[in-house]
Design a protein around this motif. Structure first.
Motif, mmCIF file in Angstrom:
data_model
loop_
_atom_site.group_PDB
_atom_site.id
_atom_site.type_symbol
_atom_site.label_atom_id
_atom_site.label_comp_id
_atom_site.label_asym_id
_atom_site.label_seq_id
_atom_site.Cartn_x
_atom_site.Cartn_y
_atom_site.Cartn_z
ATOM 1 N N ALA A 309 52.053 37.285 37.235
ATOM 2 C CA ALA A 309 52.448 37.193 35.830
ATOM 3 C C ALA A 309 53.852 37.712 35.603
ATOM 4 C CB ALA A 309 51.462 37.992 34.960
ATOM 5 N N GLU A 310 54.448 37.185 34.548
ATOM 6 C CA GLU A 310 55.712 37.726 34.029
ATOM 7 C C GLU A 310 55.358 38.751 32.954
ATOM 8 O OE1 GLU A 310 59.556 36.303 31.316
ATOM 9 O OE2 GLU A 310 57.940 34.904 31.810
ATOM 10 N N ILE A 312 56.241 40.823 29.728
ATOM 11 C CA ILE A 312 57.112 40.778 28.543
ATOM 12 C C ILE A 312 56.898 42.068 27.767
ATOM 13 C CG2 ILE A 312 57.638 39.561 26.399
ATOM 14 C CD1 ILE A 312 56.517 37.020 27.706
ATOM 15 N N THR A 348 51.431 35.236 31.767
ATOM 16 C CA THR A 348 52.246 36.304 31.185
ATOM 17 C C THR A 348 51.348 37.462 30.755
ATOM 18 O OG1 THR A 348 52.125 35.335 28.966
ATOM 19 C CG2 THR A 348 54.005 34.711 30.349
ATOM 20 N N THR A 350 51.864 40.552 28.071
ATOM 21 C CA THR A 350 52.748 41.046 27.018
ATOM 22 C C THR A 350 52.309 42.439 26.588
ATOM 23 O OG1 THR A 350 53.072 38.777 26.223
ATOM 24 C CG2 THR A 350 53.706 40.561 24.739
ATOM 25 N N ASP A 367 47.008 39.260 27.791
ATOM 26 C CA ASP A 367 47.252 38.404 28.956
ATOM 27 C C ASP A 367 46.876 36.964 28.631
ATOM 28 O OD1 ASP A 367 44.428 37.652 29.870
ATOM 29 O OD2 ASP A 367 44.268 39.830 29.919
#
Length: 438
Positions: A309-310, A312, A348, A350, A367
């Motif tokens: 995942a990225e 943020i 992602t 966050t 997520d």
């Protein structure tokens, strides 16, 4: 055994006489009633085993008679067989609707009547037997329930003890885990910081030496270039410089030094993050920066997340809060690792933070994973409950997280029925001792 009793309710004496004589010859006891009212009275008094009921009678017809029979508790279970010449579907349906179990058509075939009587008497006998057995079972169940209630009193005390032991086990597990991480962090800091320090120092000296060497080479080239009579030396020097790829080495050496220093810096950050995460030596409540805790936790779990995942960050303005920072970092680690595991391919995560008011802050971790089925959302904080395969999880992560947040006077909320993914929100008071319920 006493013969079975059959009550015939029919207003035609000739039909009744023939049928009654035949049934008595077959070993049955026969009672007779000439209309519905008399039939109700005889049924209530004698409690026959079966009733043969004519439909077309003056006054109260057979259907109404059957309705009233089924309304009397003492005779409602006696099977009723209608005798009728009305064989159309609506009358047959009406007969069954008012409580009849069968019907025979007029003119009556007495052998057929006998066969139907025997069938329903056998069914009634089985029904009575089942009712008796059911009564015995009910008595046994009542006895067992009484014994179970007594055992439950003992069990309740044992359950309370089990819960206390389980809570103590969870707290011990948490303490041991954090103590182990703290010891590991201290050991890593001691074992790595010193070599990292002198490697970093040597890298600085090496950069100085090479820069001096490259400057000397440039000076030599400049001196040779100003002496035309030494053109042979200049050509040889240029050849050596070209073969050694000095120009490339100047560029590449700078890149290598920058990458090496970045790597050393990353190692130092990881060590520092591990120390910040575990808060070595800190066991008392004190003010802490949650953003720093989140960042150090992200560094620790970076290997779990970076391929899934990225991350943020949407950090708001947060004041310091009074807490056990190492335990809150454990909560953040559990939520972040679970979020990464919930993402099947790449998505992602966050992280958002903010203040509800002057006394409360919140941290949200969202997520884009597979989400949590609605039927198990209420169970995810239970000890040892896990949806992971056997051997992949203990089911204690969220349970411990819930306990830690509860100890801080906060609460943790989950929204799993999202279109995509799950959202955990942790609400914490700035000062647990002074905060009012929120």
């Amino acid at each position: 055994m006493n013969p079975a009793t059959v009550l015939i309710i029919d207003d035609t004496p000739a039909n009744v006489a023939v049928l009654a004589d035949y049934l008595e010859d077959q070993g049955l006891r026969v009672l007779v009633a000439q209309d519905g009212e008399e039939g109700l009275a005889r049924a209530s008094f004698a409690s026959p085993d079966l009733i043969l009921l004519d439909v077309m009678m003056p006054g109260m017809d057979g259907f109404e008679t059957c309705r009233r029979l089924k309304a009397l508790p003492e005779v409602k279970d006696i099977p009723v067989i209608f005798m009728t010449a009305l064989t159309d579907t609506s009358n047959v349906v009406t007969g069954f609707a008012v409580g009849g179990v069968d019907y025979v058509t007029k003119p009556i075939q007495i052998e057929e009547v006998l066969a139907r009587i025997h069938t329903h008497l056998a069914l009634r006998a089985m029904h009575c037997q089942l009712s008796a057995q059911n009564l015995v079972l009910q008595q046994e169940v009542a006895m067992r329930l009484e014994m179970s209630a007594q055992l439950q009193l003992v069990s309740d005390e044992q359950q309370l003890l089990i819960v206390k032991l389980q809570q103590a086990h969870e707290q011990l597990l948490q303490s041991e885990k954090m103590a182990s991480i703290g010891q590991l962090a201290a050991g890593i800091a001691h074992e790595i910081n010193n070599p990292i320090g002198f490697v970093n120092s040597n890298m600085g000296s090496m950069q100085t030496y090479f820069e001096t060497l490259f400057a000397a080479l440039d000076a030599c080239e400049d001196v040779i270039a100003r002496a035309p009579e030494n053109s042979v030396i200049a050509a040889s020097f240029a050849k050596v410089k070209e073969d050694a790829e000095i120009d490339f080495l100047k560029i590449d050496f700078g890149d290598l030094m920058r990458e090496s220093k970045d790597g050393l810096k990353r190692v130092k950050e990881i060590v520092q993050s591990l120390k910040d995460f575990s808060h070595v030596g800190e066991s008392n409540w004190q003010e802490a920066d949650l953003h720093r805790g989140l960042d150090s936790t992200l560094n620790i779990v970076n290997n779990e997340i970076k391929y899934k995942a990225e991350v943020i960050k949407r950090y708001g303005e947060l004041p310091p809060i009074k807490c056990l920072a190492s335990q809150l970092n454990q909560v953040f680690m559990n939520l972040l690792v679970n979020a990464a595991h919930a993402i099947k391919e790449f998505g992602t995560i966050t992280i958002s933070t903010g203040c509800t008011d002057a006394d409360w802050i919140w941290v949200e971790i969202r997520d884009t994973g597979s989400g949590i089925p609605p039927e198990i959302v209420k169970r995810i904080f239970e000890p040892f409950f896990t949806t992971k395969p056997v051997g992949s999880g203990t089911g204690l992560g969220l349970s411990l997280s819930y306990g830690i947040i509860n100890k801080h006077g906060g609460r943790i909320e989950v929204r799993g029925a999202l279109p995509h993914g799950t959202c955990f929100t942790v609400h914490l008071p700035r000062d647990p001792a002074a905060a009012e319920p929120h």
